[in-house]
Motif scaffolding. Sequence first.
Motif, short mmCIF file in Angstrom:
data_model
loop_
_atom_site.label_atom_id
_atom_site.label_comp_id
_atom_site.label_asym_id
_atom_site.label_seq_id
_atom_site.Cartn_x
_atom_site.Cartn_y
_atom_site.Cartn_z
N LYS A 150 -1.02 -2.94 -1.31
CA LYS A 150 -1.97 -4.02 -1.59
C LYS A 150 -3.34 -3.73 -1.01
O LYS A 150 -3.97 -2.73 -1.35
CB LYS A 150 -1.39 -5.34 -1.07
N ALA A 151 -3.83 -4.58 -0.12
CA ALA A 151 -5.18 -4.42 0.45
C ALA A 151 -5.13 -3.89 1.87
O ALA A 151 -6.05 -4.13 2.66
CB ALA A 151 -5.91 -5.75 0.39
N GLU A 152 -4.10 -3.14 2.23
CA GLU A 152 -4.02 -2.60 3.59
C GLU A 152 -5.09 -1.54 3.84
O GLU A 152 -5.56 -1.40 4.97
CB GLU A 152 -2.63 -1.99 3.83
N ILE A 153 -5.44 -0.80 2.80
CA ILE A 153 -6.48 0.23 2.95
C ILE A 153 -7.61 -0.12 1.98
O ILE A 153 -7.43 -0.03 0.76
CB ILE A 153 -5.93 1.63 2.67
N THR A 154 -8.74 -0.53 2.52
CA THR A 154 -9.89 -0.90 1.70
C THR A 154 -11.15 -0.30 2.32
O THR A 154 -11.14 0.23 3.44
CB THR A 154 -10.07 -2.43 1.62
N LYS A 155 -12.24 -0.39 1.58
CA LYS A 155 -13.53 -0.01 2.12
C LYS A 155 -13.93 -0.98 3.24
O LYS A 155 -13.28 -2.02 3.44
CB LYS A 155 -14.58 -0.04 1.01
N GLU A 156 -15.00 -0.65 3.93
CA GLU A 156 -15.43 -1.49 5.05
C GLU A 156 -15.76 -2.91 4.62
O GLU A 156 -15.59 -3.86 5.38
CB GLU A 156 -16.66 -0.86 5.73
N ASP A 157 -16.20 -3.08 3.35
CA ASP A 157 -16.54 -4.42 2.86
C ASP A 157 -15.34 -5.15 2.27
O ASP A 157 -15.49 -6.24 1.71
CB ASP A 157 -17.67 -4.35 1.84
N ARG A 169 -8.42 10.00 2.77
CA ARG A 169 -8.88 10.25 4.14
C ARG A 169 -8.61 9.05 5.05
O ARG A 169 -8.15 9.22 6.19
CB ARG A 169 -10.38 10.56 4.12
N LYS A 170 -8.86 7.86 4.56
CA LYS A 170 -8.61 6.67 5.38
C LYS A 170 -7.12 6.47 5.58
O LYS A 170 -6.68 6.08 6.68
CB LYS A 170 -9.25 5.43 4.75
N TRP A 171 -6.33 6.73 4.54
CA TRP A 171 -4.87 6.63 4.64
C TRP A 171 -4.38 7.49 5.80
O TRP A 171 -3.55 7.05 6.60
CB TRP A 171 -4.25 7.09 3.32
N ALA A 178 4.59 7.67 13.57
CA ALA A 178 4.88 6.45 14.34
C ALA A 178 4.80 5.20 13.48
O ALA A 178 5.51 4.22 13.73
CB ALA A 178 3.92 6.34 15.52
N THR A 179 3.94 5.21 12.45
CA THR A 179 3.83 4.04 11.58
C THR A 179 4.95 4.00 10.54
O THR A 179 5.07 3.02 9.80
CB THR A 179 2.48 4.01 10.85
N CYS A 180 5.73 5.07 10.46
CA CYS A 180 6.83 5.14 9.49
C CYS A 180 8.19 5.07 10.19
O CYS A 180 9.15 5.74 9.80
CB CYS A 180 6.72 6.42 8.66
N THR A 181 8.25 4.30 11.24
CA THR A 181 9.49 4.14 11.99
C THR A 181 10.56 3.52 11.10
O THR A 181 10.30 2.53 10.41
CB THR A 181 9.26 3.22 13.21
N ARG A 275 0.65 8.11 -4.96
CA ARG A 275 1.59 7.04 -5.33
C ARG A 275 1.12 5.70 -4.77
O ARG A 275 1.10 4.68 -5.47
CB ARG A 275 2.98 7.43 -4.81
N ASP A 276 0.74 5.69 -3.49
CA ASP A 276 0.20 4.47 -2.88
C ASP A 276 -1.11 4.06 -3.55
O ASP A 276 -1.36 2.87 -3.77
CB ASP A 276 -0.06 4.70 -1.38
N PHE A 277 -1.95 5.04 -3.85
CA PHE A 277 -3.26 4.78 -4.46
C PHE A 277 -3.09 4.06 -5.80
O PHE A 277 -3.72 3.01 -6.04
CB PHE A 277 -4.00 6.10 -4.63
N PHE A 278 -2.23 4.59 -6.66
CA PHE A 278 -2.03 3.96 -7.96
C PHE A 278 -1.36 2.60 -7.83
O PHE A 278 -1.63 1.68 -8.61
CB PHE A 278 -1.22 4.88 -8.88
N SER A 279 -0.49 2.44 -6.83
CA SER A 279 0.16 1.15 -6.61
C SER A 279 -0.87 0.08 -6.26
O SER A 279 -0.83 -1.04 -6.79
CB SER A 279 1.22 1.27 -5.50
N GLN A 280 -1.82 0.41 -5.38
CA GLN A 280 -2.81 -0.58 -5.00
C GLN A 280 -3.81 -0.83 -6.14
O GLN A 280 -4.32 -1.94 -6.28
CB GLN A 280 -3.52 -0.19 -3.69
#
Length: 446
Positions: A150-157, A169-171, A178-181, A275-280
């Motif tokens: 969803k909107a977990e990774i967005t631009k600064e605005d 790059r931001k992903w 550690a985030t994939c526990t 895959r994540d990119f197209f999902s969002q």
Amino acid sequence: MQSHDPHPHSFSTMTAPLAIFWFRRDLRLEDNAGLSHALASGSSVLPIFIFDPAILTGLPPDDARVTFIHDQLQKLRATLEKHHGSSIALYQGKPLDIFKQLLQQFPVRAVYANHDYEPDAQARDEEVRRWLHARSVPFNTYKDHVVSEKAEITKEDGRPYMVFTPYMRKWKTMQNPATCTPYQTLSKLANLVKDLDFPNLALSGLGFVRSSITTPAFQLNPQLLQDYAQQRDFPALSGTSLLSPHLRFGTVSIRHIARLAFEHSDIFCNELIWRDFFSQILWHFPHTRHSSFKPRYDDIQWRNNEAEFQRWCEGTTGYPLVDAGMRQLNATGWMHNRVRMVTASFLCKHLLIDWRWGEAYFAKKLLDYDMASNVGNWQWAAGCGVDAAPYFRIFNPTVQVQKFDKNLHYIHTWITEWNSLTYAAPIIDHAYARERCLKAYRQAVG
């Protein structure tokens, strides 16, 4: 389709509040986010799966994906019955109707599931959520199908990324092992409802027969991941993971796969990020399943010649890499990714056939069909999507053979009549098709 009545005898004697876990695109027990939350809720958990006529209607009776889903559910049922005295209750019908039945027969405290991002699935979930909420039953859903959603990774605005590289790059700054526990689901299975006669459904009871196409087991080991960057573009090699159907239906955890990718292959990691990119993108822009992300591309004057489309579907265009790919798809329900790009580009740009025709055909045939990735990749090939290949990038199918199948091993595998008089003559001249395509696109987009 007739919905099956939940078992009225054993179930009607239950008085303790229970939680329902609704399996969907997450057909596994281990490291399952929603199942883990349900099992930790303090209530006994009844696992269910619903065969929804909105999804099944119109599929061929031997659809390989229905066989795969049914087989996986039977494996999960057998595991739970053998080791935990439990099972999964299988139903057929509109999900809201099934929940109306379930709440009549059980003291349901809460319903749990994992997120689904496709527009129709979101509408279905919202309908169920509203109905449950009116009866004071929470419907709790969780991220499980992707690493970032969803909107977990967005631009600064706060706006969504529409170009892959900055998103990637931001992903990578936000995701790591550690985030994939993993969720420790297996240790909590004692909290499942037990000793009930869980309803089951035969494949024939769903109106289907067993497909002759089997879903291959995926191969993912450190060596394959280390070699992935060098081998992934060559369709004759066993250089890809065959993982996509298993991620599509959740028979393996994306968190597990991401941890392996972090450790062994940055290039493979990028594939997970696509895959994540197209999902969002689909989540932010649901209209893209029907319309080009770049609206002016909907003004292209497609030729849409049905006879030529049929030759593309059958793999008789006279371009061997295109034909081998389409025959592989028709025979196995899968196609090598490099060849997917070539076949998609050929349909849109050589034949000037609307990308939606190709997207729909892939949707019908692919074991790993995922709306977000399929629509995203087709629009990429047609030049009309986010971060798409520019419209003047037109794959030369002959050059693609020289680059990626120069010994013709892949082509010989799928075209038995290759290099014989019975093989089809080219459906169109490449140079002519290229100029025609450029003219059509320029007229539409300037």
